[in-house]
Write a protein that holds these residues in place. Structure first.
Motif, mmCIF file in Angstrom:
data_model
loop_
_atom_site.group_PDB
_atom_site.id
_atom_site.type_symbol
_atom_site.label_atom_id
_atom_site.label_comp_id
_atom_site.label_asym_id
_atom_site.label_seq_id
_atom_site.Cartn_x
_atom_site.Cartn_y
_atom_site.Cartn_z
ATOM 1 N N ALA A 45 90.161 15.058 -25.539
ATOM 2 C CA ALA A 45 91.253 14.110 -25.802
ATOM 3 C C ALA A 45 90.847 12.679 -25.454
ATOM 4 O O ALA A 45 91.142 11.742 -26.211
ATOM 5 N N THR A 46 90.167 12.503 -24.319
ATOM 6 C CA THR A 46 89.743 11.143 -23.951
ATOM 7 C C THR A 46 88.686 10.622 -24.921
ATOM 8 O O THR A 46 88.633 9.422 -25.210
ATOM 9 N N ALA A 47 87.843 11.536 -25.434
ATOM 10 C CA ALA A 47 86.842 11.124 -26.427
ATOM 11 C C ALA A 47 87.521 10.684 -27.725
ATOM 12 O O ALA A 47 87.231 9.604 -28.262
ATOM 13 N N TYR A 48 88.438 11.516 -28.232
ATOM 14 C CA TYR A 48 89.157 11.184 -29.462
ATOM 15 C C TYR A 48 89.973 9.907 -29.288
ATOM 16 O O TYR A 48 90.109 9.097 -30.209
ATOM 17 N N SER A 49 90.535 9.733 -28.085
ATOM 18 C CA SER A 49 91.333 8.544 -27.801
ATOM 19 C C SER A 49 90.505 7.270 -27.969
ATOM 20 O O SER A 49 90.997 6.261 -28.487
ATOM 21 N N LEU A 50 89.239 7.322 -27.554
ATOM 22 C CA LEU A 50 88.362 6.157 -27.711
ATOM 23 C C LEU A 50 88.234 5.762 -29.175
ATOM 24 O O LEU A 50 88.259 4.571 -29.518
ATOM 25 N N PHE A 51 88.099 6.754 -30.046
ATOM 26 C CA PHE A 51 87.955 6.471 -31.477
ATOM 27 C C PHE A 51 89.267 5.922 -32.051
ATOM 28 O O PHE A 51 89.263 4.927 -32.792
ATOM 29 N N VAL A 52 90.376 6.576 -31.697
ATOM 30 C CA VAL A 52 91.687 6.141 -32.205
ATOM 31 C C VAL A 52 91.995 4.723 -31.729
ATOM 32 O O VAL A 52 92.365 3.846 -32.520
ATOM 33 N N VAL A 53 91.833 4.508 -30.425
ATOM 34 C CA VAL A 53 92.108 3.188 -29.835
ATOM 35 C C VAL A 53 91.169 2.125 -30.407
ATOM 36 O O VAL A 53 91.604 1.034 -30.779
ATOM 37 N N GLY A 54 89.876 2.466 -30.497
ATOM 38 C CA GLY A 54 88.897 1.509 -30.997
ATOM 39 C C GLY A 54 89.161 1.100 -32.431
ATOM 40 O O GLY A 54 89.119 -0.091 -32.773
ATOM 41 N N ALA A 85 78.910 0.052 -19.674
ATOM 42 C CA ALA A 85 79.543 0.932 -18.685
ATOM 43 C C ALA A 85 80.269 2.100 -19.348
ATOM 44 O O ALA A 85 80.158 3.247 -18.900
ATOM 45 N N VAL A 86 80.994 1.827 -20.434
ATOM 46 C CA VAL A 86 81.747 2.907 -21.078
ATOM 47 C C VAL A 86 80.813 3.897 -21.762
ATOM 48 O O VAL A 86 81.040 5.112 -21.737
ATOM 49 N N TYR A 87 79.722 3.418 -22.343
ATOM 50 C CA TYR A 87 78.762 4.329 -22.979
ATOM 51 C C TYR A 87 78.119 5.239 -21.938
ATOM 52 O O TYR A 87 78.030 6.461 -22.128
ATOM 53 N N LEU A 88 77.649 4.656 -20.840
ATOM 54 C CA LEU A 88 77.001 5.452 -19.789
ATOM 55 C C LEU A 88 77.988 6.452 -19.181
ATOM 56 O O LEU A 88 77.614 7.591 -18.869
ATOM 57 N N THR A 89 79.242 6.031 -19.054
ATOM 58 C CA THR A 89 80.266 6.927 -18.493
ATOM 59 C C THR A 89 80.481 8.136 -19.388
ATOM 60 O O THR A 89 80.515 9.288 -18.918
ATOM 61 N N ARG A 90 80.620 7.902 -20.709
ATOM 62 C CA ARG A 90 80.890 8.998 -21.632
ATOM 63 C C ARG A 90 79.659 9.861 -21.878
ATOM 64 O O ARG A 90 79.752 11.083 -22.015
ATOM 65 N N ALA A 91 78.495 9.237 -21.942
ATOM 66 C CA ALA A 91 77.273 9.983 -22.276
ATOM 67 C C ALA A 91 76.727 10.771 -21.096
ATOM 68 O O ALA A 91 76.178 11.866 -21.277
ATOM 69 N N TYR A 92 76.902 10.231 -19.869
ATOM 70 C CA TYR A 92 76.227 10.849 -18.728
ATOM 71 C C TYR A 92 77.161 11.217 -17.563
ATOM 72 O O TYR A 92 77.013 12.294 -16.981
ATOM 73 N N LEU A 93 78.113 10.326 -17.212
ATOM 74 C CA LEU A 93 78.963 10.604 -16.052
ATOM 75 C C LEU A 93 79.929 11.758 -16.308
ATOM 76 O O LEU A 93 79.998 12.708 -15.505
ATOM 77 N N GLY A 203 81.718 3.526 -26.707
ATOM 78 C CA GLY A 203 81.899 4.630 -25.778
ATOM 79 C C GLY A 203 81.991 5.964 -26.500
ATOM 80 O O GLY A 203 81.461 6.980 -26.030
ATOM 81 N N PHE A 204 82.638 5.959 -27.657
ATOM 82 C CA PHE A 204 82.773 7.194 -28.446
ATOM 83 C C PHE A 204 81.413 7.706 -28.907
ATOM 84 O O PHE A 204 81.212 8.919 -29.025
ATOM 85 N N ILE A 205 80.475 6.792 -29.152
ATOM 86 C CA ILE A 205 79.119 7.203 -29.545
ATOM 87 C C ILE A 205 78.497 8.098 -28.465
ATOM 88 O O ILE A 205 77.765 9.042 -28.762
#
Length: 266
Positions: A45-54, A85-93, A203-205
């Motif tokens: 949901a948080t991943a999809y939210s990034l795409f919708v919001v973006g 920060a958002v990319y590193l958070t989604r891809a790794y954190l 971030g969605f990437i």
């Protein structure tokens, strides 16, 4: 299509509607709609939210660009640390967080629970910001100046928050642009949409490489949200945005409390 699916798409329309009416806040609804109405896993949901919001923010940003309201230099300075920060958070954190964090007696704090509780806290903070609604307009034409260290720090913090909860973070970005870059309020609101669009989509990437994306659903849901922002922009001519923002703040506050109650009592 089942009733909850219909409600989910009505929620998508509401997300865009609120963004169009008050220039922010709609993204805070995306994750609860995806989780509770459409039964998606909080991480998905948080991943999809990034795409919708973006995507929805990008539509609003393009409109502001044509109106000459976007400060591109400020957007770039703020967006660079934010999207890193958002990319590193989604891809790794997020993938690195264990499924079960800890337990207190028989109460288990899972990854999904922690994400939803953290999201609820962000909702409470955002609601207080909207209820207070005391942003002051800057009518002067002073030259824009930058506090670079604080802008980088703020951008990084907003990027991490966006990465964890999947919301745009406009309630943090706009005050930062006014206080740290000294942008006039209207330019800050317009510029924030471009920053939200850039960092959310980048971030969605980070999620594309970790998750199986249901593109048919995601694109249809996003399309409804984009329709909503156009309707909201049109309705904005007839509705007092300030009063609406306060009322929406109370709604977000109630939703945040409900999420905490629901997640803790499950």
């Amino acid at each position: 299509m089942e009733l909850m699916d219909v409600l989910g798409y009505v929620g998508a329309l509401l997300i865009g509607l609120v963004l169009g009416l008050i220039g922010g806040g709609g993204s805070i609804l995306t994750v609860p709609i995806l989780v509770y109405a459409l039964s998606l896993n909080p991480v998905v949901a948080t991943a999809y939210s990034l795409f919708v919001v973006g995507t929805t923010a990008f539509v609003g940003a393009v409109r502001n660009i044509f109106k000459g309201m976007v400060d591109f230099k400020t957007a770039i300075i703020f967006a660079i640390p934010a999207f890193i920060a958002v990319y590193l958070t989604r891809a790794y954190l997020i993938p690195a967080i264990p499924v079960q964090l800890f337990s207190v007696g028989t109460f288990i704090v899972s990854k999904n629970l922690a994400i939803m509780l953290f999201f609820a806290i962000i909702m409470l903070v955002a609601s207080i910001s909207m209820i207070r609604n005391k942003r002051n307009e800057h009518h002067d034409d002073k030259e824009v100046s930058y506090n670079y260290p604080l802008i980088v720090l703020e951008g990084s913090v907003v990027g991490v928050l966006t990465g964890v909860v999947g919301a745009g973070g406009g309630f943090l970005i706009i005050p930062a642009l006014v206080l740290l870059a000294r942008l006039p309020m209207k330019k800050a609101v317009a510029t924030s949409l471009l920053i939200i669009a850039i960092k959310s989509l980048i971030g969605f990437i980070g999620d594309v490489q970790n998750l199986d994306i249901d593109w048919l659903f995601l694109l249809s849901f996003t399309s409804v949200s984009v329709v909503g922002i156009f309707i909201g922009i049109w309705l904005n001519k007839f509705i007092d945005g300030k009063r609406l923002k306060t009322a929406f703040g109370w709604f977000v506050l109630i939703m945040g409390i409900y999420i905490i109650y629901k997640e803790v009592s499950m």
